[in-house]
Write a protein that holds these residues in place. Sequence first.
Motif, PDB file in Angstrom:
ATOM      1  N   LEU A   1       2.236   1.682  -3.442  1.00 10.95           N
ATOM      2  CA  LEU A   1       1.197   2.137  -4.371  1.00 10.95           C
ATOM      3  C   LEU A   1       0.843   3.604  -4.136  1.00 10.95           C
ATOM      4  O   LEU A   1       0.443   4.307  -5.057  1.00 10.95           O
ATOM      5  CB  LEU A   1      -0.066   1.282  -4.233  1.00 10.95           C
ATOM      6  CG  LEU A   1       0.014  -0.127  -4.820  1.00 10.95           C
ATOM      7  CD1 LEU A   1      -1.268  -0.895  -4.536  1.00 10.95           C
ATOM      8  CD2 LEU A   1       0.261  -0.085  -6.318  1.00 10.95           C
ATOM      9  N   GLY A   2       1.033   4.037  -2.890  1.00 12.67           N
ATOM     10  CA  GLY A   2       0.780   5.442  -2.557  1.00 12.67           C
ATOM     11  C   GLY A   2       1.709   6.390  -3.301  1.00 12.67           C
ATOM     12  O   GLY A   2       1.451   7.587  -3.365  1.00 12.67           O
ATOM     13  N   PHE A   3       2.778   5.865  -3.848  1.00 14.55           N
ATOM     14  CA  PHE A   3       3.725   6.706  -4.600  1.00 14.55           C
ATOM     15  C   PHE A   3       3.463   6.672  -6.105  1.00 14.55           C
ATOM     16  O   PHE A   3       4.238   7.225  -6.880  1.00 14.55           O
ATOM     17  CB  PHE A   3       5.167   6.316  -4.269  1.00 14.55           C
ATOM     18  CG  PHE A   3       5.591   6.847  -2.927  1.00 14.55           C
ATOM     19  CD1 PHE A   3       6.210   8.090  -2.828  1.00 14.55           C
ATOM     20  CD2 PHE A   3       5.334   6.144  -1.769  1.00 14.55           C
ATOM     21  CE1 PHE A   3       6.569   8.604  -1.590  1.00 14.55           C
ATOM     22  CE2 PHE A   3       5.688   6.648  -0.528  1.00 14.55           C
ATOM     23  CZ  PHE A   3       6.309   7.881  -0.429  1.00 14.55           C
ATOM     24  N   LEU A   4       2.381   6.019  -6.525  1.00 14.78           N
ATOM     25  CA  LEU A   4       2.000   6.071  -7.943  1.00 14.78           C
ATOM     26  C   LEU A   4       1.619   7.510  -8.294  1.00 14.78           C
ATOM     27  O   LEU A   4       1.085   8.218  -7.450  1.00 14.78           O
ATOM     28  CB  LEU A   4       0.769   5.184  -8.184  1.00 14.78           C
ATOM     29  CG  LEU A   4       0.960   3.688  -8.331  1.00 14.78           C
ATOM     30  CD1 LEU A   4      -0.411   3.020  -8.434  1.00 14.78           C
ATOM     31  CD2 LEU A   4       1.764   3.360  -9.569  1.00 14.78           C
ATOM     32  N   PRO A   5       1.854   7.942  -9.546  1.00 11.21           N
ATOM     33  CA  PRO A   5       1.427   9.313  -9.879  1.00 11.21           C
ATOM     34  C   PRO A   5      -0.100   9.406  -9.891  1.00 11.21           C
ATOM     35  O   PRO A   5      -0.748   8.629 -10.585  1.00 11.21           O
ATOM     36  CB  PRO A   5       2.009   9.538 -11.277  1.00 11.21           C
ATOM     37  CG  PRO A   5       2.342   8.197 -11.792  1.00 11.21           C
ATOM     38  CD  PRO A   5       2.574   7.296 -10.620  1.00 11.21           C
ATOM     39  N   PRO A   6      -0.675  10.305  -9.094  1.00 10.97           N
ATOM     40  CA  PRO A   6      -2.134  10.376  -9.027  1.00 10.97           C
ATOM     41  C   PRO A   6      -2.786  11.135 -10.180  1.00 10.97           C
ATOM     42  O   PRO A   6      -4.004  11.136 -10.299  1.00 10.97           O
ATOM     43  CB  PRO A   6      -2.383  11.105  -7.704  1.00 10.97           C
ATOM     44  CG  PRO A   6      -1.145  11.849  -7.424  1.00 10.97           C
ATOM     45  CD  PRO A   6      -0.026  11.189  -8.125  1.00 10.97           C
TER      46      PRO A   6
ATOM     47  N   VAL B   1      -1.662  17.269  -8.521  1.00 13.57           N
ATOM     48  CA  VAL B   1      -0.742  16.996  -7.409  1.00 13.57           C
ATOM     49  C   VAL B   1       0.694  16.801  -7.900  1.00 13.57           C
ATOM     50  O   VAL B   1       1.642  17.295  -7.278  1.00 13.57           O
ATOM     51  CB  VAL B   1      -1.221  15.732  -6.645  1.00 13.57           C
ATOM     52  CG1 VAL B   1      -0.283  15.381  -5.518  1.00 13.57           C
ATOM     53  CG2 VAL B   1      -2.619  15.956  -6.097  1.00 13.57           C
TER      54      VAL B   1
ATOM     55  N   LEU C   1       0.827  -1.212   0.000  1.00 13.01           N
ATOM     56  CA  LEU C   1       0.000   0.000   0.000  1.00 13.01           C
ATOM     57  C   LEU C   1       0.862   1.264   0.000  1.00 13.01           C
ATOM     58  O   LEU C   1       0.564   2.216  -0.718  1.00 13.01           O
ATOM     59  CB  LEU C   1      -0.938  -0.005   1.216  1.00 13.01           C
ATOM     60  CG  LEU C   1      -2.090  -1.006   1.114  1.00 13.01           C
ATOM     61  CD1 LEU C   1      -2.791  -1.170   2.453  1.00 13.01           C
ATOM     62  CD2 LEU C   1      -3.091  -0.566   0.064  1.00 13.01           C
ATOM     63  N   ILE C   2       1.942   1.239   0.800  1.00 14.52           N
ATOM     64  CA  ILE C   2       2.808   2.430   0.834  1.00 14.52           C
ATOM     65  C   ILE C   2       3.442   2.655  -0.533  1.00 14.52           C
ATOM     66  O   ILE C   2       3.483   3.772  -1.034  1.00 14.52           O
ATOM     67  CB  ILE C   2       3.873   2.318   1.950  1.00 14.52           C
ATOM     68  CG1 ILE C   2       3.185   2.430   3.321  1.00 14.52           C
ATOM     69  CG2 ILE C   2       4.932   3.399   1.826  1.00 14.52           C
ATOM     70  CD1 ILE C   2       4.039   2.088   4.514  1.00 14.52           C
TER      71      ILE C   2
END
Lengths: 284, 270
Positions: free
Chosen positions: A33-38, A242, A30-31
């Motif tokens: 994936l949290g760094f994928l470009p939103p 973002v 999850l962490i």
Amino acid sequence: MARDAASRPADRKRHWLFDFAPLAACFALLISLGFLPPDTSSAEVDATGRLSVCMPSNYPPLVTGNAEAPGFEVELVNEIADRLGWRLNIVTNAAMGRDFNPRNWRINRAQCQMLAGGIVMSATTQSFLDTTRPHLQTGWALISRSDAALADIDGQIGFYAGLTGLDRIGLGQYLRQSGISPKIVNTANALRSDLERGTIAGGVTEGLLAASMADDNDLNVTLLGEPLEQFSLGLGFWKGDVTLQRKVSSVLDQMWADGTIETIAERYGLDSVFLCSPNGASCG
Amino acid sequence: MGSVLGQLGGVYAIWLREVKRSLRDKGQLIGGVSRPLLWVLILGIGLNPYFRGEVYGEVRFVVPYTYIQFIFPAVVVLNILYTSVQSAVSLIWDREFGFMREVMVAPISRNLVLLGKVLGGATTAVIHGCMVLAVAHFVGIGLTIETILKALALMFTMAFGLTAFGIIIANYVRGFEGFGVFSNAVILPLYFTASSVFPLDPALTRAQTLVTYPEWLVVIVEHNPMTYAVDAMRGILIGFNQFDPTLGFTVVGAMAASLFALAMWEFRKI
């Protein structure tokens, strides 16, 4: 029996490891994936190699319209674009310097990806813009020949609204409570010439603008304190952009670290009263 | 003194058993991961452009956050809601395999057995809530130590009450399948009517709200305690409240206390 007792702590450790490994894997997934470009905002600018920035046409010392010294924020965004390898396209918008409500600026993401030139971090602007950390601070200021307080000035006071986003209603109430009925002028030049001619004893306007006028004319500038607010200024991005905001913010961090921001600010006479600390903690 | 320590040791043993079992339950872990992935990454990204401040000249939804930020605190609550209620399935499991009988003859009061179970479920639910917080960077929410501590306190109180609620359900539903269906029938309506995916605009008067939404929906949203839990979580994570900020903590605290009291009463029947 003795061997069993000795092996028990090791077994327990292994059990705990076995219990927590899947959980640790879930958190790691999850962490990461949290760094994928939103979003695609930064990729779009990278693709065209051009960053369009909406700015007011004239807002000294942030935007001057002078090729030699184009203004603090013009130089700031120029440096950001340079460091990121983008060409800078400045889209001037006269409404940005005039109108109180940013929603009336009539700008949209088709015109520009970034907004600069006095973006006040008020609730109104932040309702539709994301911003960087603040780099400047301002508020309503009194500009006059004497160093008297606002209530002690003898004579007519001029008022020029200037930078958008400042709380004009709060200022209006404050002036009424102080028994001051100001003469409203439409341009910074009108305020300057009224001060020079002596038709007004002092002027109330936005702090940075007051500082730039004072530089030229040997006038005193006092930021009006409580109950009026001080405001932070930053760069604006459309809500949800973002990746672009993060990229520009990281370049701003570099510019704080190598002293570029202080150097540009010095060139425009912006001293420590107006300049924020690198982490923005001292602003607003 | 020794007796008190013994009782606390019993609570600890039950808590540890609950936590270990839920950590070993791959299904529960997959559920805990898939909810932030589906709700935040997929649904949030999909709907985000339609709710951001400006879409090519048209202002749609002028609030100081994006849609993905708006639903993020609600997904934290969703993960807690699911995990808390479903952790009570262990009660059915223990009853089915006779383990509960062994626990009941242990020298520890029933209320402390319940406390151990509820604390275990709440701990697991908080861990699952933290799984959603792990994608905060994607959403663009900066978490500070203060924010995390406040969120953890609210998450734990909420999880404590909801695990007690799950135990009340488990006391009435006898089979695993029945519990799954029943808990879903409770969880999803509670979630969707908690103002989790759409806001009741705080700028509107009650009369305007009733023009915007049908009255029955507004009444359900306003009477759903989870509305105030989601609102309190939003206040902590994105600084946005639709209701009085203190109301959320009050409602969640009162909900936890009353549901635990009710669970204690129900637990006597086991």
